[in-house]
Design an enzyme around this catalytic site. Sequence first.
Site, PDB file in Angstrom:
ATOM      1  N   ASP A  67       0.858  -1.179   0.000  1.00  0.00           N
ATOM      2  CA  ASP A  67       0.000   0.000   0.000  1.00  0.00           C
ATOM      3  C   ASP A  67       0.901   1.237   0.000  1.00  0.00           C
ATOM      4  O   ASP A  67       1.677   1.457   0.934  1.00  0.00           O
ATOM      5  CB  ASP A  67      -0.893  -0.022   1.253  1.00  0.00           C
ATOM      6  N   THR A 100      -2.993   5.052  -4.064  1.00  0.00           N
ATOM      7  CA  THR A 100      -1.930   5.814  -3.382  1.00  0.00           C
ATOM      8  C   THR A 100      -0.564   5.554  -4.014  1.00  0.00           C
ATOM      9  O   THR A 100       0.310   6.399  -3.949  1.00  0.00           O
ATOM     10  CB  THR A 100      -1.879   5.463  -1.882  1.00  0.00           C
ATOM     11  N   THR A 101      -0.377   4.376  -4.624  1.00  0.00           N
ATOM     12  CA  THR A 101       0.882   4.105  -5.326  1.00  0.00           C
ATOM     13  C   THR A 101       0.868   4.810  -6.686  1.00  0.00           C
ATOM     14  O   THR A 101       1.827   5.472  -7.064  1.00  0.00           O
ATOM     15  CB  THR A 101       1.084   2.588  -5.509  1.00  0.00           C
ATOM     16  N   ASP A 402      -8.953  -0.217   2.042  1.00  0.00           N
ATOM     17  CA  ASP A 402      -8.897   0.299   0.663  1.00  0.00           C
ATOM     18  C   ASP A 402     -10.155  -0.068  -0.112  1.00  0.00           C
ATOM     19  O   ASP A 402     -10.690   0.738  -0.870  1.00  0.00           O
ATOM     20  CB  ASP A 402      -7.661  -0.256  -0.067  1.00  0.00           C
TER      21      ASP A 402
END
Length: 536
Positions: A67, A100-101, A402
């Site tokens: 994550d 988020t990546t 998530d």
Amino acid sequence: MPISKAVPGKKYGRAGRFEDKEKPTQIRESNITAAKAVADAIRTSLGPKGMDKMIQDEKGDVTITNDGATILKRMKVLHPAARMLVELSKAQDVEAGDGTTSVVVLAGSLLDAAAKLLGRGIHPTIISDAFQQCAEKAVDVLTKMSRPIELSDRETLLKSASTSLNSKVVSQYSGLLAPLAVDAILKVIDPSVATNVDLRDVKIIPKIGGTIEDTELVEGLVLTQKTASGSSGLQRVEKAKIGLIQFCLSPPKTDMENQVIVSDYTQMDRVLREERQYTLNLVKQIKKAGCNVLLVQKSILRDALSDLALHFLNKMKILVVKDIERDEIEFVCKATGCKPIASIDHFTLDMLATADMVEEVSVGSGRIVKVSGAAAGGKTVSVLMRGSNKLVLHEAERSLHDALCVIRCLVKKRATIAGGGAPETELAIRLAQHARTLGGMEAYCFAQYADAMEVVPYTLSENAGLNPISTVTELRNRHVNGDHNAGINVRKGGISDMAEESVVQPLLVTTSAIELATETVRSILKIDDIVNTRGG
């Protein structure tokens, strides 16, 4: 006025102002290099075939995760510009919860594009303004290629949650966790009117023991605290009347330090008898209100619940759960419908909540208290998360969070787009086409921005062990020929229609990633000096 002499080796502008062109250039290069280093560090963890990172903190605790927000949060980043990318992933986590990546990888690619444009001598402000227009155009393109959905379309919600979970360590359990995430969100909102979801209404309780398959959704309340009655007392109450107290069930103490000198045993007995009577009166009042389950807020005082009070409560068949954390109070009240009671005078029937069942059950090596069938309970659910060890358990918890965020995105903006690098490839082609209609510096900026978008499909194919150049070229050809949903199928190792493969994601995740990444890159471009205010 006399004109000051020019200093040899320094550059002066027309008005005699000092202009050192080299320093801002060096600062920009340093900032871009540092920020790109952060983006490159997490690039390998993008996508279903992405690798995981093992992070060890100062205490020696280990976290295994892919994550982006978690990796960056745990990294010790010292460079101020690189820290902006850490903040960027946090912002994406707050706004969308997923991607988020991707957002950091996109920002790294845009910085690379900006560095090339700076190398051509284009002014940072022109690049910054052009990038802003690119982002607006990109959001427009994405919105047009998205597909509106309804929250009653369970199938699409499940596909979106599964897509989010497929890139996680626990991807093999996506068939179990995706429906759980969808059900949890739909239970805490009214689908017809909701425009957002408060994820505090979904409480995830991690418990070691069993496997992730044992994870269950509990409609009601799960308390990790055990009952205080011990082996002899109650462990199950039907038709419960629940009271939540925030005061001490023990004899009162004076405000200041005091000593009581007792001269003989009769006086000592009297003190003990008075204390006993005081405690008994408190417990009698609780019983009189009809309460048979008592929740006690954790107190900063050690004797919030004295042994004597506990003994009386057990005698009167009242189930006691003590040490309820202060930050849990709001959730407990919402889940059961009870009101916190600050003093014994307010302990009345209307402050209590009713529930069908309160029972203590064994889970793994510990015990939990389940409250089910609360009559006036609000819209809350608890998820009892299980896992064989701490690393898997916490990563499963992050993955489920998530998935919950993805469903929340669909509540906020009810539209989905294809995944697998399809939106980014479409943007690359559309923005490149638009660049040809422009002139001057803007055309260069749009073309570079369009190229930067291809980093997502490129990285996905690289992480999946495919040939990135041939894969992205084929993907681009498919998009030029009008196949907007074509993306990289990492399982089969080729290009396929992402809508048919059920790889879909919320529109909000991608639009938010592009807007936030562009905003961060613009901020970094505008910096021309770093001023250190620390002494020394």
